[in-house]
Design a protein around this motif. Sequence first.
Motif, PDB file in Angstrom:
ATOM      1  N   ASN A 215       1.068  -1.120  -0.320  1.00  0.00           N
ATOM      2  CA  ASN A 215      -0.246   0.000   0.376  1.00  0.00           C
ATOM      3  C   ASN A 215       0.404   1.472   0.424  1.00  0.00           C
ATOM      4  N   ALA A 216       1.939   1.307   0.589  1.00  0.00           N
ATOM      5  CA  ALA A 216       2.410   2.719   0.835  1.00  0.00           C
ATOM      6  C   ALA A 216       3.358   3.321  -0.171  1.00  0.00           C
ATOM      7  N   ILE A 217       3.573   1.840  -1.705  1.00  0.00           N
ATOM      8  CA  ILE A 217       4.080   1.901  -2.679  1.00  0.00           C
ATOM      9  C   ILE A 217       3.331   2.396  -4.005  1.00  0.00           C
ATOM     10  N   THR A 218       1.908   2.128  -3.542  1.00  0.00           N
ATOM     11  CA  THR A 218       0.310   2.276  -4.251  1.00  0.00           C
ATOM     12  C   THR A 218      -0.098   3.121  -4.172  1.00  0.00           C
ATOM     13  N   ALA A 219      -0.017   3.341  -2.680  1.00  0.00           N
ATOM     14  CA  ALA A 219      -0.190   4.746  -2.601  1.00  0.00           C
ATOM     15  C   ALA A 219      -0.760   6.417  -3.563  1.00  0.00           C
TER      16      ALA A 219
END
Length: 121
Positions: free
Chosen positions: A13-17
């Motif tokens: 999620n941190a990468i795709t946020a």
Amino acid sequence: NTVPKTNTASNTNAITALPDEEHTQAQIDEVFSLTQIFPTEFSLLSKSTPRDPDNYDPDDYFEENRSYEHPIKYSILLQPQDSFELSEEEQRQLWPPKSISLCIQYPAEYPDISPTISLLH
């Protein structure tokens, strides 16, 4: 003794946020600036969509002409500087025979946090 597991869901999620509006604008402005500084060395690796396909210019990275998908990722081709102090042989020895590019990927919170930087060879 158990080893704690990494929570891959939160890492993903941190990468795709998606960045908020302020971070999005800062990232797009920086991409545009870099295309002006490195016109032949810059290459957008992430997807983007022309806002007007009929008048699309692949070298125009201005926000009004292109919609960016996040995370923004690009590369800049690194090239040796011309050096009059070194012979051609010395330059070949100091610079790899294959091209090298600096690859940058912006996290959603960039520029408040550092981008991911890697070398493509």
